[in-house]
Motif scaffolding. Structure first.
Motif, PDB file in Angstrom:
ATOM      1  N   LYS A  95      -1.289   1.968  -9.911  1.00 17.47           N
ATOM      2  CA  LYS A  95      -1.904   0.941  -9.075  1.00 17.47           C
ATOM      3  C   LYS A  95      -2.500   1.563  -7.818  1.00 17.47           C
ATOM      4  O   LYS A  95      -1.842   2.314  -7.102  1.00 17.47           O
ATOM      5  CB  LYS A  95      -0.861  -0.111  -8.702  1.00 17.47           C
ATOM      6  CG  LYS A  95      -1.436  -1.292  -7.935  1.00 17.47           C
ATOM      7  CD  LYS A  95      -0.352  -2.317  -7.658  1.00 17.47           C
ATOM      8  CE  LYS A  95      -0.922  -3.519  -6.917  1.00 17.47           C
ATOM      9  NZ  LYS A  95       0.130  -4.534  -6.625  1.00 17.47           N
ATOM     10  N   GLY A  96      -3.758   1.287  -7.569  1.00 20.71           N
ATOM     11  CA  GLY A  96      -4.418   1.820  -6.384  1.00 20.71           C
ATOM     12  C   GLY A  96      -4.644   3.321  -6.432  1.00 20.71           C
ATOM     13  O   GLY A  96      -4.819   3.958  -5.388  1.00 20.71           O
ATOM     14  N   ILE A  97      -4.658   3.895  -7.643  1.00 19.52           N
ATOM     15  CA  ILE A  97      -4.717   5.347  -7.778  1.00 19.52           C
ATOM     16  C   ILE A  97      -5.967   5.944  -7.145  1.00 19.52           C
ATOM     17  O   ILE A  97      -5.920   7.030  -6.568  1.00 19.52           O
ATOM     18  CB  ILE A  97      -4.618   5.753  -9.275  1.00 19.52           C
ATOM     19  CG1 ILE A  97      -4.485   7.274  -9.416  1.00 19.52           C
ATOM     20  CG2 ILE A  97      -5.811   5.240 -10.057  1.00 19.52           C
ATOM     21  CD1 ILE A  97      -3.195   7.829  -8.866  1.00 19.52           C
ATOM     22  N   VAL A  98      -7.090   5.248  -7.232  1.00 21.94           N
ATOM     23  CA  VAL A  98      -8.328   5.781  -6.664  1.00 21.94           C
ATOM     24  C   VAL A  98      -8.192   5.940  -5.160  1.00 21.94           C
ATOM     25  O   VAL A  98      -8.584   6.970  -4.591  1.00 21.94           O
ATOM     26  CB  VAL A  98      -9.527   4.883  -7.015  1.00 21.94           C
ATOM     27  CG1 VAL A  98     -10.763   5.323  -6.239  1.00 21.94           C
ATOM     28  CG2 VAL A  98      -9.804   4.930  -8.516  1.00 21.94           C
ATOM     29  N   ASP A  99      -7.607   4.951  -4.501  1.00 20.61           N
ATOM     30  CA  ASP A  99      -7.421   5.035  -3.053  1.00 20.61           C
ATOM     31  C   ASP A  99      -6.449   6.154  -2.688  1.00 20.61           C
ATOM     32  O   ASP A  99      -6.638   6.865  -1.695  1.00 20.61           O
ATOM     33  CB  ASP A  99      -6.899   3.705  -2.506  1.00 20.61           C
ATOM     34  CG  ASP A  99      -7.944   2.601  -2.574  1.00 20.61           C
ATOM     35  OD1 ASP A  99      -9.154   2.926  -2.569  1.00 20.61           O
ATOM     36  OD2 ASP A  99      -7.561   1.416  -2.648  1.00 20.61           O
ATOM     37  N   VAL A 100      -5.392   6.312  -3.491  1.00 19.59           N
ATOM     38  CA  VAL A 100      -4.407   7.364  -3.232  1.00 19.59           C
ATOM     39  C   VAL A 100      -5.058   8.740  -3.355  1.00 19.59           C
ATOM     40  O   VAL A 100      -4.871   9.614  -2.500  1.00 19.59           O
ATOM     41  CB  VAL A 100      -3.220   7.251  -4.216  1.00 19.59           C
ATOM     42  CG1 VAL A 100      -2.272   8.440  -4.044  1.00 19.59           C
ATOM     43  CG2 VAL A 100      -2.468   5.947  -3.995  1.00 19.59           C
ATOM     44  N   ARG A 132      -8.240   9.454  -3.148  1.00 19.80           N
ATOM     45  CA  ARG A 132      -9.243   9.620  -2.088  1.00 19.80           C
ATOM     46  C   ARG A 132      -8.563   9.991  -0.766  1.00 19.80           C
ATOM     47  O   ARG A 132      -9.060  10.818  -0.006  1.00 19.80           O
ATOM     48  CB  ARG A 132     -10.063   8.340  -1.928  1.00 19.80           C
ATOM     49  CG  ARG A 132     -11.232   8.475  -0.964  1.00 19.80           C
ATOM     50  CD  ARG A 132     -12.048   7.210  -0.906  1.00 19.80           C
ATOM     51  NE  ARG A 132     -12.768   6.963  -2.160  1.00 19.80           N
ATOM     52  CZ  ARG A 132     -12.582   5.906  -2.936  1.00 19.80           C
ATOM     53  NH1 ARG A 132     -11.700   4.990  -2.606  1.00 19.80           N
ATOM     54  NH2 ARG A 132     -13.291   5.766  -4.044  1.00 19.80           N
ATOM     55  N   GLU A 133      -7.405   9.393  -0.496  1.00 18.02           N
ATOM     56  CA  GLU A 133      -6.704   9.650   0.765  1.00 18.02           C
ATOM     57  C   GLU A 133      -6.069  11.039   0.810  1.00 18.02           C
ATOM     58  O   GLU A 133      -6.156  11.744   1.819  1.00 18.02           O
ATOM     59  CB  GLU A 133      -5.610   8.598   0.971  1.00 18.02           C
ATOM     60  CG  GLU A 133      -4.755   8.841   2.214  1.00 18.02           C
ATOM     61  CD  GLU A 133      -3.562   7.898   2.290  1.00 18.02           C
ATOM     62  OE1 GLU A 133      -2.725   8.093   3.184  1.00 18.02           O
ATOM     63  OE2 GLU A 133      -3.486   6.964   1.464  1.00 18.02           O
ATOM     64  N   ALA A 160       3.658   8.767  -6.503  1.00 19.91           N
ATOM     65  CA  ALA A 160       3.429   7.349  -6.726  1.00 19.91           C
ATOM     66  C   ALA A 160       4.198   6.924  -7.971  1.00 19.91           C
ATOM     67  O   ALA A 160       4.435   7.740  -8.867  1.00 19.91           O
ATOM     68  CB  ALA A 160       1.937   7.056  -6.884  1.00 19.91           C
ATOM     69  N   HIS A 220       2.576  -1.839 -14.992  1.00 19.44           N
ATOM     70  CA  HIS A 220       1.398  -2.232 -14.202  1.00 19.44           C
ATOM     71  C   HIS A 220       0.161  -1.468 -14.682  1.00 19.44           C
ATOM     72  O   HIS A 220      -0.400  -1.798 -15.705  1.00 19.44           O
ATOM     73  CB  HIS A 220       1.657  -2.046 -12.705  1.00 19.44           C
ATOM     74  CG  HIS A 220       2.923  -2.679 -12.219  1.00 19.44           C
ATOM     75  ND1 HIS A 220       3.174  -4.019 -12.370  1.00 19.44           N
ATOM     76  CD2 HIS A 220       4.017  -2.147 -11.616  1.00 19.44           C
ATOM     77  CE1 HIS A 220       4.375  -4.298 -11.871  1.00 19.44           C
ATOM     78  NE2 HIS A 220       4.909  -3.179 -11.415  1.00 19.44           N
ATOM     79  N   ALA A 250      -5.268   4.843 -15.463  1.00 21.47           N
ATOM     80  CA  ALA A 250      -5.351   5.545 -14.182  1.00 21.47           C
ATOM     81  C   ALA A 250      -6.176   6.824 -14.313  1.00 21.47           C
ATOM     82  O   ALA A 250      -6.957   7.174 -13.418  1.00 21.47           O
ATOM     83  CB  ALA A 250      -3.944   5.868 -13.670  1.00 21.47           C
TER      84      ALA A 250
END
Length: 229
Positions: free
Chosen positions: A47-52, A54-55, A43, A69, A75
């Motif tokens: 940004k959106g690290i939690v979703d990344v 988790r996925e 990455a 950002h 993060a």
């Protein structure tokens, strides 16, 4: 996120977060060439690290500190606040006196690595941290902690209380803060290595800390260990 990758579930799963594409590509190629390590994704910022996370379910995150950002420090906090067992985080920085490194260690990062480290150092860091240890061995890590804790403006922030610890637990903590491994502490205090592990676990529990890195920070902040010792 640039891309995910699939693994068979037996490798150390690594996520690389850095705003420089050459760093991401170089680290990815190097780590994927190692037996037992698989880069599951990269990455360019937090940004959106939690979703990344988790996925992809990484075991270790290589996290650049300074990114646009959402930066590495924020993060890191977001990842380590995730429920369950969040991944271990190794902070990446271009210079060893980066003030954000200390804040990241306090937040729970397992250590930090200079971007110009050797390939061997990078691979070693991933394996050590994935195994549950903290990356404390580099002399610069301890020097960094000592330097920032010793600053006058930090005196008011020193809130770690060690009154709940026994004398033997304090002895163990002092040696942890000096960067000694459990085996070395056992030899120093003339006790079994398993006993040292038990003491370390109890100290972590009493101080509500997550790993050895935070123990080192607490030892310095409380004054148990002084810079230069």
């Amino acid at each position: 996120m640039d891309h995910p990758a699939q693994t068979d579930g037996t490798d150390i799963r690594v996520l690389i977060v850095d705003d420089q594409s050459m760093i991401r590509g170089g680290f990815e190629a190097l780590l994927n060439a190692q037996e037992g390590i698989e880069v599951v994704g990269t990455a360019s910022d937090g940004k959106g690290i939690v979703d990344v996370v988790r996925e992809l379910g990484p075991d270790v995150v290589l996290m650049d500190i300074r990114m646009p950002h959402v930066g590495g420090l924020e993060a890191t906090r977001l990842v380590l606040e995730m429920p369950g067992s969040p991944p271990k985080i190794i902070m990446l920085t271009t210079f060893d006196a980066d003030e954000y490194v200390f804040a990241a260690l306090r937040a729970g990062a397992s250590g930090f690595l200079l971007k110009d480290s050797t390939p061997q150092e990078l691979v070693h860091a991933v394996r050590v941290v994935a195994g549950g240890e903290s990356l404390l061995a580099p002399r610069v890590t301890r020097a960094l902690i000592a330097d920032f804790v010793a600053r006058p403006e930090r005196a008011a922030e020193a809130d770690a209380s060690l009154e709940v610890l026994t004398e033997r637990e304090l002895d163990v903590l002092r040696l942890v803060a000096r960067g000694l491994a459990n085996r070395e502490i056992a030899a120093e205090l003339v006790m079994a290595e398993q006993t040292v592990k038990t003491h370390v676990s109890r100290v972590l529990g009493k101080l509500l800390l997550r790993d050895r890195t935070q123990l080192v920070v607490a030892a310095y902040e409380s004054g148990l260990v002084r810079p230069g010792e």
